[in-house]
Design a protein around this motif. Structure first.
Motif, PDB file in Angstrom:
ATOM      1  N   LYS A  42      -1.870   0.708   1.091  1.00 37.17           N
ATOM      2  CA  LYS A  42      -0.537   0.319   1.567  1.00 37.17           C
ATOM      3  C   LYS A  42       0.297   1.550   1.916  1.00 37.17           C
ATOM      4  CE  LYS A  42       3.662  -1.948   0.010  1.00 37.17           C
ATOM      5  NZ  LYS A  42       4.358  -2.529  -1.140  1.00 37.17           N
ATOM      6  N   ASP A  43       0.291   2.552   1.032  1.00 34.31           N
ATOM      7  CA  ASP A  43       1.045   3.784   1.290  1.00 34.31           C
ATOM      8  C   ASP A  43       0.498   4.533   2.496  1.00 34.31           C
ATOM      9  OD1 ASP A  43       2.610   3.219  -0.895  1.00 34.31           O
ATOM     10  OD2 ASP A  43       1.553   4.590  -2.244  1.00 34.31           O
ATOM     11  N   LEU A  44      -0.821   4.527   2.663  1.00 34.13           N
ATOM     12  CA  LEU A  44      -1.441   5.184   3.810  1.00 34.13           C
ATOM     13  C   LEU A  44      -1.008   4.528   5.115  1.00 34.13           C
ATOM     14  CD1 LEU A  44      -3.512   7.231   4.937  1.00 34.13           C
ATOM     15  CD2 LEU A  44      -5.239   5.456   4.633  1.00 34.13           C
ATOM     16  N   LEU A  45      -1.007   3.202   5.158  1.00 37.42           N
ATOM     17  CA  LEU A  45      -0.592   2.494   6.377  1.00 37.42           C
ATOM     18  C   LEU A  45       0.886   2.728   6.680  1.00 37.42           C
ATOM     19  CD1 LEU A  45      -2.538  -0.870   6.013  1.00 37.42           C
ATOM     20  CD2 LEU A  45      -3.006   1.025   7.578  1.00 37.42           C
ATOM     21  N   ILE A  46       1.717   2.728   5.652  1.00 35.63           N
ATOM     22  CA  ILE A  46       3.149   2.974   5.863  1.00 35.63           C
ATOM     23  C   ILE A  46       3.374   4.364   6.444  1.00 35.63           C
ATOM     24  CG2 ILE A  46       5.350   3.331   4.664  1.00 35.63           C
ATOM     25  CD1 ILE A  46       4.511   1.058   2.759  1.00 35.63           C
ATOM     26  N   SER A 106      -5.028  -5.238 -19.306  1.00 38.93           N
ATOM     27  CA  SER A 106      -5.487  -3.865 -19.475  1.00 38.93           C
ATOM     28  C   SER A 106      -7.004  -3.753 -19.514  1.00 38.93           C
ATOM     29  CB  SER A 106      -4.888  -3.281 -20.764  1.00 38.93           C
ATOM     30  OG  SER A 106      -5.372  -4.018 -21.881  1.00 38.93           O
ATOM     31  N   GLY A 107      -7.708  -4.829 -19.266  1.00 37.83           N
ATOM     32  CA  GLY A 107      -9.163  -4.822 -19.320  1.00 37.83           C
ATOM     33  C   GLY A 107      -9.796  -4.324 -18.043  1.00 37.83           C
ATOM     34  N   PRO A 108     -11.123  -4.454 -17.948  1.00 35.95           N
ATOM     35  CA  PRO A 108     -11.847  -3.951 -16.778  1.00 35.95           C
ATOM     36  C   PRO A 108     -11.476  -4.647 -15.480  1.00 35.95           C
ATOM     37  CG  PRO A 108     -13.369  -4.654 -18.532  1.00 35.95           C
ATOM     38  CD  PRO A 108     -11.995  -4.960 -18.979  1.00 35.95           C
ATOM     39  N   SER A 109     -11.012  -5.897 -15.545  1.00 34.21           N
ATOM     40  CA  SER A 109     -10.672  -6.593 -14.303  1.00 34.21           C
ATOM     41  C   SER A 109      -9.466  -5.959 -13.618  1.00 34.21           C
ATOM     42  CB  SER A 109     -10.411  -8.075 -14.572  1.00 34.21           C
ATOM     43  OG  SER A 109      -9.291  -8.215 -15.426  1.00 34.21           O
ATOM     44  N   SER A 110      -8.496  -5.443 -14.400  1.00 40.16           N
ATOM     45  CA  SER A 110      -7.340  -4.784 -13.785  1.00 40.16           C
ATOM     46  C   SER A 110      -7.755  -3.472 -13.138  1.00 40.16           C
ATOM     47  CB  SER A 110      -6.236  -4.555 -14.806  1.00 40.16           C
ATOM     48  OG  SER A 110      -6.647  -3.628 -15.792  1.00 40.16           O
ATOM     49  N   GLU A 111      -8.760  -2.789 -13.698  1.00 43.22           N
ATOM     50  CA  GLU A 111      -9.270  -1.559 -13.088  1.00 43.22           C
ATOM     51  C   GLU A 111      -9.931  -1.867 -11.750  1.00 43.22           C
ATOM     52  OE1 GLU A 111     -11.792   0.480 -15.805  1.00 43.22           O
ATOM     53  OE2 GLU A 111     -10.232   0.676 -17.322  1.00 43.22           O
ATOM     54  N   LYS A 112     -10.634  -2.991 -11.651  1.00 42.20           N
ATOM     55  CA  LYS A 112     -11.277  -3.374 -10.395  1.00 42.20           C
ATOM     56  C   LYS A 112     -10.241  -3.664  -9.320  1.00 42.20           C
ATOM     57  CE  LYS A 112     -15.447  -5.270 -12.472  1.00 42.20           C
ATOM     58  NZ  LYS A 112     -16.221  -6.484 -12.725  1.00 42.20           N
ATOM     59  N   ASN A 113      -9.123  -4.310  -9.697  1.00 41.94           N
ATOM     60  CA  ASN A 113      -8.057  -4.600  -8.735  1.00 41.94           C
ATOM     61  C   ASN A 113      -7.421  -3.315  -8.246  1.00 41.94           C
ATOM     62  OD1 ASN A 113      -8.454  -7.344  -8.952  1.00 41.94           O
ATOM     63  ND2 ASN A 113      -6.887  -7.613 -10.515  1.00 41.94           N
ATOM     64  N   GLU A 114      -7.249  -2.346  -9.148  1.00 43.70           N
ATOM     65  CA  GLU A 114      -6.643  -1.081  -8.758  1.00 43.70           C
ATOM     66  C   GLU A 114      -7.565  -0.305  -7.822  1.00 43.70           C
ATOM     67  OE1 GLU A 114      -5.370   3.007 -10.957  1.00 43.70           O
ATOM     68  OE2 GLU A 114      -4.943   1.126 -11.986  1.00 43.70           O
ATOM     69  N   VAL A 115      -8.855  -0.376  -8.046  1.00 42.71           N
ATOM     70  CA  VAL A 115      -9.817   0.324  -7.189  1.00 42.71           C
ATOM     71  C   VAL A 115      -9.840  -0.294  -5.803  1.00 42.71           C
ATOM     72  CG1 VAL A 115     -12.267   0.804  -6.866  1.00 42.71           C
ATOM     73  CG2 VAL A 115     -11.237   1.108  -9.115  1.00 42.71           C
ATOM     74  N   LYS A 116      -9.685  -1.607  -5.693  1.00 39.14           N
ATOM     75  CA  LYS A 116      -9.704  -2.275  -4.391  1.00 39.14           C
ATOM     76  C   LYS A 116      -8.511  -1.866  -3.533  1.00 39.14           C
ATOM     77  CE  LYS A 116     -12.265  -6.359  -5.816  1.00 39.14           C
ATOM     78  NZ  LYS A 116     -12.213  -7.806  -5.992  1.00 39.14           N
ATOM     79  N   GLU A 117      -7.389  -1.500  -4.149  1.00 37.03           N
ATOM     80  CA  GLU A 117      -6.202  -1.112  -3.405  1.00 37.03           C
ATOM     81  C   GLU A 117      -6.260   0.338  -2.946  1.00 37.03           C
ATOM     82  OE1 GLU A 117      -2.823  -1.913  -5.801  1.00 37.03           O
ATOM     83  OE2 GLU A 117      -3.164  -4.055  -5.844  1.00 37.03           O
ATOM     84  N   ASN A 118      -7.200   1.104  -3.470  1.00 35.31           N
ATOM     85  CA  ASN A 118      -7.303   2.522  -3.146  1.00 35.31           C
ATOM     86  C   ASN A 118      -8.556   2.789  -2.331  1.00 35.31           C
ATOM     87  OD1 ASN A 118      -4.998   3.064  -4.675  1.00 35.31           O
ATOM     88  ND2 ASN A 118      -6.175   3.358  -6.525  1.00 35.31           N
ATOM     89  N   ILE A 168       7.255   7.920  -0.035  1.00 36.40           N
ATOM     90  CA  ILE A 168       6.062   7.648  -0.833  1.00 36.40           C
ATOM     91  C   ILE A 168       5.916   8.743  -1.885  1.00 36.40           C
ATOM     92  CG2 ILE A 168       3.570   7.350  -0.767  1.00 36.40           C
ATOM     93  CD1 ILE A 168       4.007   6.438   2.180  1.00 36.40           C
ATOM     94  N   LYS A 169       6.054   8.365  -3.134  1.00 38.95           N
ATOM     95  CA  LYS A 169       5.968   9.315  -4.239  1.00 38.95           C
ATOM     96  C   LYS A 169       4.518   9.444  -4.710  1.00 38.95           C
ATOM     97  CE  LYS A 169      10.343   9.932  -4.326  1.00 38.95           C
ATOM     98  NZ  LYS A 169      10.863  11.115  -3.724  1.00 38.95           N
ATOM     99  N   PRO A 170       4.124  10.634  -5.168  1.00 38.09           N
ATOM    100  CA  PRO A 170       2.776  10.814  -5.695  1.00 38.09           C
ATOM    101  C   PRO A 170       2.567  10.006  -6.971  1.00 38.09           C
ATOM    102  CG  PRO A 170       3.917  12.927  -5.510  1.00 38.09           C
ATOM    103  CD  PRO A 170       4.875  11.865  -5.124  1.00 38.09           C
TER     104      PRO A 170
END
Length: 87
Positions: free
Chosen positions: A28-32, A5-17, A74-76
């Motif tokens: 991933k959802d955009l490509l699908i 739950s620290g800042p590193s997980s936020e960085k991983n989430e930002v990289k996927e968006n 793809i759900k919101p």
């Protein structure tokens, strides 16, 4: 034990968006959804008869079908919070 739950997980989430039109979208959802919409649009265009307006109409119908399929699959992931504004 690692705390995710620290800042590193936020960085991983930002990289996927990625930000598109001032909205954040999962890559991933955009490509699908792009693949689904492309297949249905091109499929509609290719199965249409060769008379002039029909390929356009079939392609547009395929695009609408692709949009509907993508919106079902793809759900919101957005959450809204109501905040009371007191003056």
């Amino acid at each position: 034990m690692v705390n995710d739950s620290g800042p590193s997980s936020e960085k991983n989430e930002v990289k996927e968006n990625v930000e598109i039109w001032e909205d954040v979208v999962n890559i991933k959802d955009l490509l699908i959804s792009l693949i689904i919409s492309s297949i249905t649009t091109l499929g509609g265009y290719l199965i249409a008869p060769d008379t002039p307006p029909k390929p356009l109409i079939f392609g547009l119908i395929g695009a609408i079908i692709g949009f509907i399929i993508s919106s079902v699959i793809i759900k919101p992931k957005r959450t809204f919070q109501m905040m009371d504004e007191e003056k």
